[in-house]
Design an enzyme around this catalytic site. Structure first.
Site, PDB file in Angstrom:
ATOM      1  CE  LYS A   1      -3.862  -2.320   2.537  1.00  0.00           C
ATOM      2  NZ  LYS A   1      -4.930  -1.996   1.610  1.00  0.00           N
TER       3      LYS A   1
ATOM      4  CG  HIS B   1      -1.921  -7.211   7.153  1.00  0.00           C
ATOM      5  ND1 HIS B   1      -1.310  -7.625   6.049  1.00  0.00           N
ATOM      6  CD2 HIS B   1      -3.226  -7.745   6.872  1.00  0.00           C
ATOM      7  CE1 HIS B   1      -2.063  -8.326   5.574  1.00  0.00           C
ATOM      8  NE2 HIS B   1      -3.315  -8.279   5.636  1.00  0.00           N
TER       9      HIS B   1
ATOM     10  CE  LYS C   1     -12.096  -9.776   9.284  1.00  0.00           C
ATOM     11  NZ  LYS C   1     -11.338  -9.468   7.875  1.00  0.00           N
TER      12      LYS C   1
HETATM   13  C1  BG6 Z   1      -6.496  -9.765   4.535  1.00  0.00           C
HETATM   14  C2  BG6 Z   1      -7.304 -10.567   5.725  1.00  0.00           C
HETATM   15  O1  BG6 Z   1      -5.109 -10.054   4.838  1.00  0.00           O
HETATM   16  O2  BG6 Z   1      -6.606  -8.289   4.676  1.00  0.00           O
HETATM   17  C3  BG6 Z   1      -8.649  -9.977   5.723  1.00  0.00           C
HETATM   18  O3  BG6 Z   1      -7.189 -11.710   5.594  1.00  0.00           O
HETATM   19  C4  BG6 Z   1      -8.920  -8.647   5.516  1.00  0.00           C
HETATM   20  O4  BG6 Z   1      -9.241 -10.545   6.734  1.00  0.00           O
HETATM   21  C5  BG6 Z   1      -8.267  -8.105   4.447  1.00  0.00           C
HETATM   22  O5  BG6 Z   1     -10.272  -8.110   5.252  1.00  0.00           O
HETATM   23  C6  BG6 Z   1      -8.026  -6.423   4.446  1.00  0.00           C
HETATM   24  O6  BG6 Z   1      -7.372  -6.066   3.507  1.00  0.00           O
HETATM   25  P1  BG6 Z   1      -7.547  -4.451   2.982  1.00  0.00           P
HETATM   26  O7  BG6 Z   1      -6.508  -4.285   2.041  1.00  0.00           O
HETATM   27  O8  BG6 Z   1      -9.045  -4.404   2.415  1.00  0.00           O
HETATM   28  O9  BG6 Z   1      -7.322  -3.593   4.331  1.00  0.00           O
END
Ligand code: BG6
Length: 512
Positions: free
Chosen positions: A208, A266, A364
């Site tokens: 990103k 992440h 979530k």
């Molecule tokens: C993924 C997860 O790595 O990242 C998901 O497995 C999550 O659960 C997603 O929804 C979110 O990605 P972004 O780019 O939409 O923030």
């Protein structure tokens, strides 16, 4: 002219010049798991967008491998569907036709020798007819319990090994194990076939723009670094909030949970970029060395009963929509104890960060989709104002908005216009959409291109992966041994226990 990797570079510029668009050299890609969600929503559109931006070589070849009984045409139709639904750039018929020419589908299971022999023959044929030059990336968009089978087949058929003029790489998707031990085993399986410098582990957050901008913000400026330490920073909050639920993802998520799904990768990568020391250069090895150092110094704060929180969403109003709880979502165990919200407190044992808590949270079905990192400053040591005039004043903050509404915000106190000296918080806001006309590429565009270019900076090494598990494992073990997650209503900001976690430290979560 092509350089030694077959990458096209402008001879007038040094090929280290990171401003130049880089075009992948002759190559092809095989995607395992091509009918899965990730391939359909992210990988295939990203490949098209790269082709459309002119960043793939003319003979780029895409081979799908899967169980469906598909012809080349069926595969093309499937990719077309994915591209029309997910591409970021405009559809261009010429680009599509050229890309589609190089598409093939090989049918088979991962334990099917004949199918892998056919794949090897297809690759050889493509090298002979499309100029892929023996350069192949194998994208494993499959569950990790299939890695061993696929790696074994790639080795058996000789596809994993390149001759001297070409390369073979493997791109793997998380989850990289479910704890440190299983991550180690997985790494052994992959490294037995592909040397570490041929392994590209995807953490799409690193693709990103706003995440890469952390490096620019910290190391291209003089403004921030003097304040980037325990003398001025009170604490750091790293938030990844999502409003979506988990309908349709039970197979992957039930039993995995929020901490393994996104904190291990992440959020800990964000922490590493925020907290690491300046690398000597942005060469992959230098960057990774600094990240490893800071991950090694990061630990959970104890006692975990007070410094962590976890929750599971129950039915509630998400905006104007009533949505089900996790246990009612399709495919989930009605007694599932999987956490959909996780928060923890980490400390970094270093001179720069001693005593500064890093609070990480993700969930979530929260109130809003927002990912951000907030550095919250200590109070000024002295306020020469009458206490009543500054009561509303919060702490200064620098907030990196990862998404949406990408940008950087600074919050500080300012005098309210008028005849009295009254001070109030104001925001100074940099927004990508206002400052730049270029649209940011999707994370997967950047990462797929980088893997083809052998540019490893944005890919975590196995050392980083294993260290991230080492940070998380004690928390996961503690949760396992201590009953069920707390409940929180869909559409809220998580369980009460997460608020209590910060309240104990006399702090509060930001409400972005
Ligand atoms: C993924 C997860 O790595 O990242 C998901 O497995 C999550 O659960 C997603 O929804 C979110 O990605 P972004 O780019 O939409 O923030």
């Amino acid at each position: 002219m092509p350089d030694k990797n077959g990458t096209w570079v402008n001879p007038l510029h040094s090929h280290n010049d990171k401003r130049l668009p880089r075009i992948a050299g002759p190559s092809g890609m095989v995607i395992f798991g091509v009918t899965g969600d990730l391939a359909r929503k992210k990988l295939l559109p990203a490949i098209y967008d790269l082709a459309n931006r002119g960043l793939l070589p003319a003979g780029f070849t895409l081979i799908g491998f899967g169980r469906r009984d598909w012809s080349k045409q069926d595969f093309e139709d499937y990719v077309w569907q994915a591209v029309t639904e997910g591409a970021r750039t405009k559809l261009n018929e010429t680009v599509w036709e050229r890309l589609a020419e190089g598409m093939h589908f090989v049918r088979g299971n991962f334990d099917d020798d004949v199918a892998f022999d056919t794949l090897a023959e297809t690759i050889a044929e493509m090298d002979a007819t499309r100029g892929t030059g023996g350069n192949w990336a194998f994208y494993l968009s499959i569950p990790p319990n299939s890695f061993a089978d696929v790696c074994h087949q790639l080795e058996r058929t000789g596809m994993a090994t390149a001759d001297e003029q070409s390369w073979r790489r493997v791109i793997i998707e998380k989850p990289f194990g479910h704890d440190q031990e299983s991550a180690r085993e997985l790494n052994e399986i992959v490294n037995a076939v592909f040397p570490e410098d041929a392994v590209f582990r995807i953490d799409h957050y690193l693709g990103k723009e706003t995440v890469q901008n952390i490096l620019a913000l910290r190391f291209a400026n003089q403004l921030f670094d003097p304040l980037w330490n325990s003398q001025y920073i009170d604490h750091v909050q790293i938030t990844m909030a999502e409003d979506i639920g988990l309908g349709g993802r039970a197979g992957y998520y039930d039993g995995i949970g929020a901490a393994r799904d996104v904190i291990q990768n992440h959020l800990l990568q964000l922490l590493a970029l925020m907290a690491m020391e300046e690398p000597i250069s942005f060469e992959p090895a230098e960057l990774q060395a600094e990240k490893v150092k800071v991950l090694r110094a990061a630990h959970p704060v104890y006692p975990l009963s007070k410094t962590t929180a976890r929750g599971q969403y129950v039915a509630g109003w998400q905006g104007s929509k009533w949505v089900p709880g996790l246990r009612e979502e399709d495919g989930f165990d009605p007694n599932s104890n999987t956490e959909t919200y996780a928060a923890c407190t980490l400390e970094i044992k270093s001179r720069r960060w001693a005593g500064v808590p890093f609070y990480l949270r993700t969930g979530k079905r929260l109130g809003r989709r927002v990912s951000e990192i907030a550095l919250v400053f200590k109070d000024a040591p002295h306020q020469p104002f009458d206490a009543n005039d500054v009561t509303a004043l919060g702490n200064n903050a620098v907030v990196i908005r990862v998404q949406p509404d990408e940008g950087v915000l600074m919050r500080f106190g300012s005098k309210i216009p008028g005849t009295t000296m009254e001070v109030r918080d104001v925001n100074m806001d940099f927004s990508y959409s206002e400052a730049f006309t270029e649209e940011s590429p999707e994370a997967y565009e950047r990462l797929i291109l980088d893997a083809l270019l052998d540019e490893a900076s944005l890919f975590p090494t196995n050392a980083e992966v294993e260290l991230s598990w080492a940070i998380l494992d004690p928390i996961l073990e503690y949760w396992d041994a201590n009953g069920r997650p707390d409940e929180y209503r869909a559409g809220s900001w998580g369980p009460e226990s997460a608020d209590a976690m910060l309240r104990r430290d006399d702090r509060t979560w930001r409400r972005p």
